[in-house]
Design an enzyme around this catalytic site. Structure first.
Site, PDB file in Angstrom:
ATOM      1  N   LYS A 279       0.841  -1.190   0.000  1.00 10.22           N
ATOM      2  CA  LYS A 279       0.000   0.000   0.000  1.00 10.22           C
ATOM      3  C   LYS A 279       0.878   1.243   0.000  1.00 10.22           C
ATOM      4  O   LYS A 279       1.887   1.313   0.695  1.00 10.22           O
ATOM      5  CB  LYS A 279      -0.921   0.019   1.219  1.00 10.22           C
ATOM      6  CG  LYS A 279      -2.239  -0.673   0.979  1.00 10.22           C
ATOM      7  CD  LYS A 279      -3.293  -0.241   1.977  1.00 10.22           C
ATOM      8  CE  LYS A 279      -4.649  -0.810   1.592  1.00 10.22           C
ATOM      9  NZ  LYS A 279      -5.722  -0.388   2.472  1.00 10.22           N
ATOM     10  N   GLU A 365     -19.167  -8.566  10.573  1.00  6.18           N
ATOM     11  CA  GLU A 365     -20.219  -7.915  11.353  1.00  6.18           C
ATOM     12  C   GLU A 365     -21.178  -8.922  11.976  1.00  6.18           C
ATOM     13  O   GLU A 365     -21.646  -8.732  13.103  1.00  6.18           O
ATOM     14  CB  GLU A 365     -20.997  -6.933  10.465  1.00  6.18           C
ATOM     15  CG  GLU A 365     -20.192  -5.733  10.001  1.00  6.18           C
ATOM     16  CD  GLU A 365     -19.366  -5.996   8.748  1.00  6.18           C
ATOM     17  OE1 GLU A 365     -18.661  -5.074   8.303  1.00  6.18           O
ATOM     18  OE2 GLU A 365     -19.429  -7.136   8.211  1.00  6.18           O
ATOM     19  N   ARG A 393     -25.283  -5.580   7.772  1.00  5.26           N
ATOM     20  CA  ARG A 393     -24.718  -6.895   7.475  1.00  5.26           C
ATOM     21  C   ARG A 393     -24.897  -7.875   8.640  1.00  5.26           C
ATOM     22  O   ARG A 393     -24.688  -9.067   8.474  1.00  5.26           O
ATOM     23  CB  ARG A 393     -23.235  -6.745   7.127  1.00  5.26           C
ATOM     24  CG  ARG A 393     -23.008  -5.938   5.848  1.00  5.26           C
ATOM     25  CD  ARG A 393     -21.564  -5.464   5.725  1.00  5.26           C
ATOM     26  NE  ARG A 393     -20.629  -6.546   5.545  1.00  5.26           N
ATOM     27  CZ  ARG A 393     -20.061  -6.889   4.386  1.00  5.26           C
ATOM     28  NH1 ARG A 393     -20.351  -6.203   3.291  1.00  5.26           N
ATOM     29  NH2 ARG A 393     -19.195  -7.865   4.319  1.00  5.26           N
TER      30      ARG A 393
END
Length: 637
Positions: A279, A365, A393
């Site tokens: 990244k 979740e 979710r």
């Protein structure tokens, strides 16, 4: 400056380049990306890390006929630039501009709309099966990050895909050891054993040269390899799912990417390519701090992100983080849970101060809610810090595992209402509607800092499931003390903030919920209307509602949530139960998905700012509001 990049109007042009030109194209694309995002704000680190991978995919595969599904989609800026949207990048995440995520209605190259995590393998599998059924030889490619691979849905899809041996499907694991928050869990540790992987690869080559003289020994070694290499590289797990595992390979090296993708293109069945990227690649500041540069605002690339000269307005997220630490000091039973959003939900200080009471469960979740339920069964006091959009979710778990058993779980719902630049995928517009129908739930909406703290305390002390919703961004009124006492408020009681001075027969009462109390109060001053800060969506203050209905000629409900099934609907249901008949105007978010843009402007377009509220009231009740009827630019329903 962008000699090659400026020629790429679509991937078919890219595919005509000499492969030796690709590194230069990557350099130009990375420079353009950095310059563009620094002017608009947006996701940066993730996009800098996928430049070579994006070029390679469009170079090898015949897009858009071959389908690429980008998991989450916050790493797709290079993809947008290469697929004809380079000139529009200046409008990124702005009203009527490019979305920060893939959208099917934006480009045929955006084959599947994404923004929530871990959906790519399921979608790509569906596309691959559809192609097979239709007799099409096109490929389906899912690009998923190591953070997203921690979610159960990714494994559900792999479990399904692994038995389909005649589909053209490729899963690419973009392994950068970096999600929005630091990645967690056993799977991440498994994927991180890359040095062992390099050792294995070298040893394998030596073994082939030594054993090649004896076909019997070589065959024995191959069989042993299938079981032994799982101890050294993350292969066996994916192969047990039925995938052909390749990698890990360097995701910034075209000499690794292009030949590997070309080879995989000709293989049938589910393929799995493990790509290692970094990244922030190519921009040293982002490489050093990818979290800081994950989603920056505007900044000077030559200088980097600098602290603001004056302190920013305190956010509701900060208010929650301070409250959580204060309550943890007061009650040792408190535990904090986040589904991979430590920074976004304001849990950094809590983790530092109470590390044994902090639980990041990864992008999971559903698990977060049932994990909290299990803790509550044993006497702990779990606080689940979760964005409104991500609570969607875990809805079944909230109903079945938490509310049905009336367990003591507190939900801190950040980003309730419109969220601005992230758009419809991240908007928390639906929590009031989907929560208030659940038995045992308590739902509160905060309008300022002190009220937010008091509501969190109220929810925490309530012996059952309770949610406090608060918006993204700064608080309207800052408390006199930064760490106010841990006081609660009376359950189900609102407050009358303003009384109308109008004569009988001309009285309007505005019932405001949460984030729009300030705008509604300003409108009430202009209209000489009464204003109630209702505070609770459930249990609704029916006594206050009855009082206002009996003393006024019309009611107006105002909320930053969905019109259908929202707080205004709750008021109508209560009035019906009270057998009261009075005109009611509901002002809320309209029944459509609201795109990205400046949140202040979006509220204005929805008629939910001061001016819009006044205009709507005068249009509906011209004889009561002291104004003339006006036409509205938008309809609230």
């Amino acid at each position: 400056m962008y000699k090659l990049l400026n020629t790429i109007t679509e991937p078919s042009v890219l595919r005509r380049l000499d492969r030796r030109d690709l590194p230069e194209l990557a350099t130009e694309l990375r420079a353009f990306l950095l310059d563009s995002v620094s002017k608009t704000g947006g996701h940066l680190s993730s996009n800098l890390g996928t430049v070579e991978l994006t070029i390679a995919l469009h170079y090898v595969f015949n897009t858009p006929s071959d389908r690429i599904v980008w998991d989450v989609g916050h790493q797709t800026y290079p993809h947008k630039i290469l697929t004809g949207r380079r000139e529009q990048m200046g409008s990124l995440r702005q009203l009527n501009g490019l979305s920060g995520f893939p959208r099917r209605d934006e480009s045929p190259f955006d084959t599947f709309g994404t923004a929530h995590s871990s959906t790519s393998i399921s979608a790509a599998l569906g596309m691959a099966v559809a192609a097979q059924r239709l007799g099409d030889t096109r490929h389906s490619i899912a690009v998923i990050g190591d953070g997203a691979m921690s979610a159960g849905m990714a494994f559900e899809a792999m479990n399904n895909a692994g038995v389909m041996h005649d589909i053209n499907m490729l899963v690419i694991l973009n392994d950068n050891d970096m999600s929005i928050s630091p990645p967690v869990g056993a799977l991440n540790r498994y994927l991180a054993r890359l040095m062992s992987g390099k050792f294995y690869a070298a040893a394998k080559q030596v073994g082939k040269s030594v054993l090649g003289v004896s076909p019997g020994l070589l065959e024995f070694a191959k069989k042993f390899e299938e079981h032994a290499k799982g101890m050294l590289v993350p292969a066996t797990m994916f192969e047990e799912f039925g995938f052909n595992y390749i990698g890990p390979i360097d995701g910034h090296d075209f000499d690794s990417l292009i030949p590997t993708l070309e080879n995989l293109k000709h293989l049938k069945g589910p393929q799995f390519l493990h790509v290692v990227t970094r990244k922030g690649q190519g921009y040293k500041l982002a490489e050093a701090d990818p979290v800081l540069y994950h989603g920056p605002g505007k900044f000077d690339p030559a200088v980097g992100i600098k602290a603001a000269a004056s302190p920013a307005r305190k956010t509701y997220t900060q208010v929650f983080g301070e409250w959580l630490c204060d309550m943890a000091e007061a009650d040792s039973r408190l535990v904090g849970i986040t589904p991979a959003m430590r920074e976004g939900s304001g849990l950094v200080e809590f983790e530092q101060r109470f590390p044994k009471r902090y639980f990041d469960v990864g992008i999971a979740e559903q698990h977060a809610l049932t994990f909290a339920a299990g803790m509550a069964c044993e006497g702990l006091k779990p606080v689940v810090a979760i964005y409104s959009t991500f609570l969607q979710r875990g809805y079944d778990q909230l109903i079945h595992d938490v509310a049905l058993q009336n367990l003591d779980v507190t939900l801190a719902l950040d980003r309730a209402g419109l969220v601005g630049a992230d758009g419809a995928t991240h908007a928390g517009n639906y929590d009031i509607a989907f929560l208030r129908c659940i038995p045992n739930m308590v739902i509160m909406a905060a309008s300022n800092e002190a009220e937010c703290r008091a509501m969190l305390t109220t929810a925490y002390r309530y012996p059952g499931p309770a949610a406090v919703r608060y918006p993204r961004g700064g608080v309207h009124v800052v408390a006199a003390q930064s760490h106010a006492p841990l006081d609660a408020i009376a359950l189900g009681k609102g407050e009358l903030r303003r009384e109308s001075g109008a004569a009988a027969g001309r009285r309007i009462a505005i019932l405001a919920f949460g984030s729009l109390v300030t705008e509604a109060l300003a409108a009430a001053d202009e209209l000489d209307a009464s204003l109630a800060n209702m505070r609770f969506v459930k249990p609704l203050d029916t006594a206050l509602l009855e009082q206002l209905a009996n003393s006024h000629d019309a009611l107006v409900t105002v909320e930053e949530g969905a019109l259908m099934g929202g707080a205004g609907s709750a008021c109508l249901e209560a009035l019906s139960a009270l057998n009261l008949s009075i005109p009611v105007l509901q002002l809320a978010l309209p029944d459509r998905f609201i795109d990205h843009g400046d949140p202040v402007r979006l509220l204005e377009l929805c008629g939910l700012d001061r001016t819009g509220i006044i205009a709507s009231v005068r249009a509906r009740f011209p004889d009561l509001a002291g104004g003339h009827e006006v036409s509205l630019a938008v309809s609230n329903g």
